[in-house]
Design an enzyme around this catalytic site. Structure first.
Site, PDB file in Angstrom:
ATOM      1  N   ASP A 287     103.219  85.162  -7.949  1.00 29.33           N
ATOM      2  CA  ASP A 287     104.103  84.222  -7.047  1.00 29.33           C
ATOM      3  C   ASP A 287     105.035  85.350  -6.356  1.00 29.33           C
ATOM      4  O   ASP A 287     104.756  86.543  -6.396  1.00 29.33           O
ATOM      5  CB  ASP A 287     104.855  83.413  -7.876  1.00 29.33           C
ATOM      6  CG  ASP A 287     105.531  82.209  -6.995  1.00 29.33           C
ATOM      7  OD1 ASP A 287     105.766  80.972  -7.675  1.00 29.33           O
ATOM      8  OD2 ASP A 287     105.561  82.412  -5.846  1.00 29.33           O
TER       9      ASP A 287
HETATM   10  C1  GLC Z   1     107.251  80.317  -3.696  1.00 27.67           C
HETATM   11  C2  GLC Z   1     106.732  79.365  -4.701  1.00 27.67           C
HETATM   12  C3  GLC Z   1     105.393  79.126  -4.767  1.00 27.67           C
HETATM   13  C4  GLC Z   1     104.943  79.153  -3.218  1.00 27.67           C
HETATM   14  C5  GLC Z   1     105.183  80.822  -2.812  1.00 27.67           C
HETATM   15  C6  GLC Z   1     104.502  80.968  -1.450  1.00 27.67           C
HETATM   16  O1  GLC Z   1     108.243  81.324  -4.242  1.00 27.67           O
HETATM   17  O2  GLC Z   1     107.235  79.693  -6.095  1.00 27.67           O
HETATM   18  O3  GLC Z   1     105.161  77.782  -5.345  1.00 27.67           O
HETATM   19  O4  GLC Z   1     103.261  78.787  -2.966  1.00 27.67           O
HETATM   20  O5  GLC Z   1     106.346  81.094  -3.056  1.00 27.67           O
HETATM   21  O6  GLC Z   1     105.644  80.397  -0.786  1.00 27.67           O
END
Ligand code: GLC
Length: 752
Positions: A287
Site C-alpha cells: 500500500d
Molecule cells: C491508500 C489506500 C489503498 C489505496 C491506495 C492507492 O492509502 O489504503 O486502499 O488503494 O492508497 O490510492
C-alpha cells in the site's frame, strides 16, 4: 509394462506443453511461462527492479513530470497510479513501448472502488443488497468507464471483514460476515475483470488489504490487529481465498501489523498462505509508502532494511516509496538477497501483464466504445441505491407515503451532492448527482425544504427556525441526516458514532411539532441513533447512495420501489459496544432478557450478585440496535416448515434443508432468506451461528415458495487450535429466517 511406461511418458510430455487454465476454463500451452522467462532473460537488474516500481502521480497535476518520463524511458517504472488523463496515459505508454529498451507495457492503476464517473452506493451499501448480480453489474460498468479513460487496474475489491463501525473504512468493506464477503469478492472480481482476462473494457482487480486490516484495534485506522490464527483463517482470510479462486489479478498488502508483523513484510501471510498454500500466481503490491513505513512500525531500521524485509517476505511491487529502487541492487550485490528472489517478483508482474493482455493491448483498444454516465449506467446506479437501502424501522407502516401527503424535506444531507457520493469518489462529479431535493423538484411534487443545519457537523442553530417552520406547514417530515463523506473512509475513524453536529437536537426540536418523522440516513457506517429513535416513525438507511441517491429515495418513499436491503453488519446501540458481531461465541454466561436488569431498574442497595452475573453492560444490555441480516420491506413474510432431509449425517454428506416462505402482506416484496448453522459443541468454542447460505425471492401478496438449500457437510469445518481444518461430530443446529435474529430452528447429528 512397456505399454504403461510409454503411456506415462506420453502423459508427462503433454503435461509439459499444456496446462488447464482455470481462469479461462480451457487447456492452454505453457507459452505463458515460457514467454515470462524469455522476457526476464532480456532484462538488466535495473530494468528488473524497475518492474517493481509503482509510481505515484496526482490526478490533479496538469503535466507529466519530466522525472517520470525519464524513468519510464529508462525502464525504471513498472506501473503508474492516479494518472487520469488519457492523452498522458497513451504518451507514457508510447515511451515505455517504443523508447525504453525493455519495451514492457506499464500498468495504469486507480481506486475505482464503487464507480468511476457514475457513482454507485459505497461498498458497504452494495453489501447490504446481498445481490451478487447487482455487484457484478455495477463493477462491470465501473470498469468500462475507467477503461475508457485509460485505466486498466483498479485497487479493488476491498475485502476487509469489519466488526467495528468506528473504523472509517467499514464504508468500503464487505461487512462482518465471511460467507457474504466471499460471495461479494467473486462478484466484484467477475465484474471488474470480465469473462476473460484482458478483455477490452475490463480492469485487473486487486484484492485488498491482505489481511485482517479491518481488525484494527479500537476501530482506529492503521492500528495493530491482534487476531488468533484460527479466527484469521475462519473469518478474515475467507474472502481473500475466494478472490484467489476467482482469479484476482493482483493483491495488496495491508498497512497494519498483524500480530506484531506488518502485512507488508509478513512472511506467514505472503509466503506461507498466499503463495504456497493458495499457490497464487499474480503479484502482491504494497500500500501507499508502506515499505518505508516499516521503519515507523519499528520493524525495519532504515529503508535498506525495509527493502530487505519486504523482498524477503515476498512483496512483489512497491507503491510510491522507493526502497526497492534505492537498495535492492545493493542488497543483491552484498549477498543479503539472491537475484532469484528479485526474478520471482518480476516473473509475477510480467506474468500478470501477459495474462491480462497488456502486451497485445497496451493502448486501451476500443476505449471509445465504452460510454460514461449513460442513461443505462444512471439507471443501474438508481437500481443499486434502491436495492442497497435498508428499512430499519417502520412504525405502523409509516412508509410508503401517498404522494398526496404534504412533506417537509429537511436535513443537512437533503441537498448535499458531494456527500451522497461517499468516500473514494475520486472521479465522480457532484454536479452529476441528483440529490433528494433535486429528485422531488424533478418530479414536480410540492414540498417544503430547509436544511436545518448547513452541514452534518454543524452546531449552528440559526437554521433551526426555518426547518421548524417548514415542518409546521407539512403533514410529514422527511429528515435526511447522517455523515458527510469525509467522516468515513481511510483514516476517518470516529470514537463516537452518534449523528454528528446538532442533528440530534434538531430532530428532537422537530419532534415537538408532533409531526411524523421519517429519518433517512446517509452515512458510511451504522450510527448510534438511540437518542432519536423513540421520536421518529421510520428509519431508512441509504448509506452513501451515489449519483442517483435522490431518485432512489423518491421511489422508496412513495412505494414505487420497495426496500429489500439487509444489514451486512450488526447495528450497535452505541460505539461503546464495539466490536459487536452476530457470529460471536456464547461465553459461559450468556445474557438473556430473563437475566438482564437495566441499570435504571437496579434497586438501590441491590445485593452484589442479584443482577444475574451474565455477559452484558448494565447500561446498554447485550443486544445490538438492529441485528446482522435485518431489513424490513413494505410487506410481511412468514417462514414455516423448516425441514431437514435427514437427522443424521456423515462428513461426506450434503445437508439438505427446505422451508416455506409466504408473502402474508398486501404488497410485492423481496426477501433474503438466510440459513445459519451452529456447531453446538467443539474442541474450541464455536460461534452461536454462522451464515452458510442465502437466497433472494420475490413474492406477490399471498404467494408462497419452497426454498431449498444444499450445504456440503465439509463446509461446516473450522480451524482448531492446532490449525487443522476439520468438522467434528456432534449436534448441529440449523436456523433459517429473514435475519440473524428471527429464526426457525432444527437439529441434526453429525456422526464420527
Ligand atoms: C491508500 C489506500 C489503498 C489505496 C491506495 C492507492 O492509502 O489504503 O486502499 O488503494 O492508497 O490510492
Amino acid at each position: 509394462m512397456l505399454r504403461s511406461r510409454y503411456f506415462l511418458t506420453l502423459i508427462l510430455s503433454i503435461a509439459c506443453i499444456f496446462y488447464f487454465d482455470s481462469t479461462k476454463g480451457c487447456w492452454a500451452q505453457h507459452t505463458l511461462e515460457a514467454r515470462v522467462d524469455s522476457i526476464l532473460k532480456t532484462l538488466s537488474i535495473e530494468e528488473k527492479i524497475g518492474q517493481l516500481n509503482l509510481r505515484g502521480t496526482s490526478s490533479r497535476s496538469k503535466e507529466l513530470s519530466q522525472e517520470l518520463i525519464e524513468q519510464v524511458r529508462k525502464g525504471e517504472v513498472g506501473a503508474v497510479l492516479n494518472l487520469t488523463n488519457p492523452q498522458q496515459v497513451m504518451a507514457l505508454q508510447e515511451i515505455a513501448m517504443k523508447e525504453s529498451r525493455s519495451k514492457i507495457p506499464l500498468m495504469f492503476g486507480r481506486d475505482v472502488i464503487h464507480g468511476y464517473k457514475t457513482m454507485f452506493p459505497i461498498p458497504l451499501a452494495l453489501a447490504a443488497s446481498w445481490d451478487m448480480e447487482l455487484v457484478e453489474t455495477t463493477s462491470a460498468i465501473a470498469a468500462h468507464e475507467a477503461y475508457s479513460q485509460g485505466i486498466h487496474w483498479t485497487f479493488a475489491p476491498m475485502l476487509d471483514i469489519c466488526r467495528d463501525a468506528r473504523w472509517g473504512r467499514i464504508a468500503e468493506s464487505p461487512g462482518e460476515d465471511p460467507y457474504l464477503a466471499s460471495k461479494l469478492a467473486v462478484a466484484y472480481i467477475r465484474g471488474f475483470q470480465g469473462s476473460s482476462p484482458g478483455k477490452p473494457g475490463s480492469l485487473i482487480a486487486c484484492a485488498k488489504h491482505f489481511a485482517a486490516y479491518g481488525a484494527a484495534e479500537g476501530g482506529r485506522d492503521y492500528n495493530t490487529a491482534q487476531v488468533s490464527l484460527p479466527v484469521l483463517h475462519d473469518v478474515y482470510l475467507k474472502p481473500f481465498e475466494a478472490a484467489v479462486e476467482a482469479g484476482a489479478g493482483t493483491f495488496m498488502a495491508g498497512f497494519q501489523d498483524l500480530n506484531g508483523v506488518p502485512c507488508t513484510a509478513n512472511r506467514y501471510l505472503i509466503q506461507d498462505i498466499l503463495k504456497t498454500k493458495w499457490k497464487y500466481s499474480g503479484f502482491l503490491v504494497s500500500d501507499w509508502n508502506a515499505n518505508k513505513e516499516l521503519i515507523a512500525h519499528g520493524y525495519a531500521e532504515d529503508e535498506k532494511d525495509a527493502a530487505y524485509k519486504a523482498m524477503s517476505a515476498g512483496l512483489d511491487m512497491e507503491m510510491t516509496s522507493k526502497t526497492y529502487e534505492r537498495f535492492l541492487k545493493q542488497l543483491i550485490q552484498e549477498k543479503f538477497l539472491k537475484e532469484e528472489q528479485l526474478n520471482e517478483a518480476v516473473r509475477n508482474i510480467i506474468r500478470t501483464k501477459l495474462k491480462f493482455g497488456l502486451f497485445e493491448n497496451p493502448y486501451f483498444k476500443d476505449r471509445n466504445l465504452f460510454p460514461v454516465l449513460s442513461q443505462e449506467h444512471l439507471s443501474q446506479a438508481k437500481d443499486a441505491a434502491i436495492k442497497s437501502a435498508v428499512l430499519l424501522h417502520n412504525q405502523a407502516s409509516t412508509l410508503p407515503l401517498s404522494q398526496k401527503t404534504s412533506i417537509a424535506l429537511l436535513g443537512p444531507l437533503a441537498d448535499a451532492a458531494r456527500e451522497q457520493l461517499g468516500t473514494w469518489t475520486f472521479d465522480g462529479n457532484p454536479n452529476d448527482a441528483i440529490t433528494p431535493k433535486k429528485a422531488w423538484e424533478q418530479k414536480g411534487i410540492p414540498f417544503q425544504y430547509a436544511a436545518g443545519l448547513p452541514y452534518s457537523r454543524s452546531k449552528d442553530e440559526s437554521y433551526f427556525k426555518a426547518a421548524i417552520s417548514a415542518a409546521k406547514k407539512s403533514e410529514v417530515i422527511i429528515f435526511v441526516g447522517g455523515e458527510e463523506a469525509i467522516l468515513s473512509g481511510e483514516a476517518h475513524s470516529r470514537a463516537d458514532i452518534r449523528l454528528p453536529g446538532n442533528q440530534e437536537k434538531l430532530i428532537l426540536e422537530l419532534a415537538k411539532t408532533k409531526k411524523k418523522i421519517i429519518l433517512v440516513l446517509m452515512a458510511g457506517r451504522p450510527l448510534d441513533i438511540q437518542a432519536v429513535l423513540p421520536h421518529v416513525h421510520a428509519v431508512l438507511m441509504m448509506w452513501h447512495p451515489g449519483t442517483m441517491g435522490g431518485p432512489a429515495l423518491f421511489d422508496l418513499i412513495y412505494g414505487t420501489s420497495y426496500p429489500s436491503g439487509k444489514l451486512p453488519v450488526t447495528w450497535p446501540k452505541s460505539g461503546a459496544q464495539l466490536p459487536l458481531y452476530y457470529n460471536h461465541t456464547n461465553t459461559g454466561r450468556p445474557a438473556s432478557a430473563s437475566s438482564f436488569i437495566p441499570l435504571d431498574s437496579i434497586p438501590v442497595g441491590a445485593w452484589q450478585s442479584s443482577l444475574g452475573n451474565t455477559s452484558h453492560y448494565l447500561d446498554l444490555g447485550y443486544a445490538p440496535q438492529f441485528p446482522f441480516g435485518h431489513g424490513l420491506g413494505y410487506t410481511e413474510f412468514s417462514f414455516s416448515q423448516l425441514h431437514l432431509k435427514q437427522s443424521i449425517y456423515q462428513s461426506d454428506d450434503t445437508l439438505r434443508v427446505s422451508l416455506l416462505v409466504k408473502n402474508t402482506g398486501k404488497s410485492m416484496g423481496k426477501e433474503t432468506v438466510q440459513l445459519y448453522l451452529q456447531d453446538v459443541t467443539g474442541s474450541v468454542v464455536r460461534p452461536i451461528k454462522e451464515l452458510k447460505a442465502f437466497e433472494q425471492i420475490t413474492l406477490a401478496p399471498g404467494m408462497e415458495k419452497e426454498v431449498y438449500f444444499a450445504i456440503p457437510i465439509a463446509s461446516l469445518g473450522f480451524h482448531d487450535s492446532q490449525l487443522n481444518f476439520r468438522t467434528e461430530p456432534g449436534k448441529f443446529k440449523v436456523m433459517a429466517g429473514n435475519s440473524s435474529a428471527t429464526l426457525l430452528t432444527e437439529e441434526f447429528i453429525l456422526e464420527p
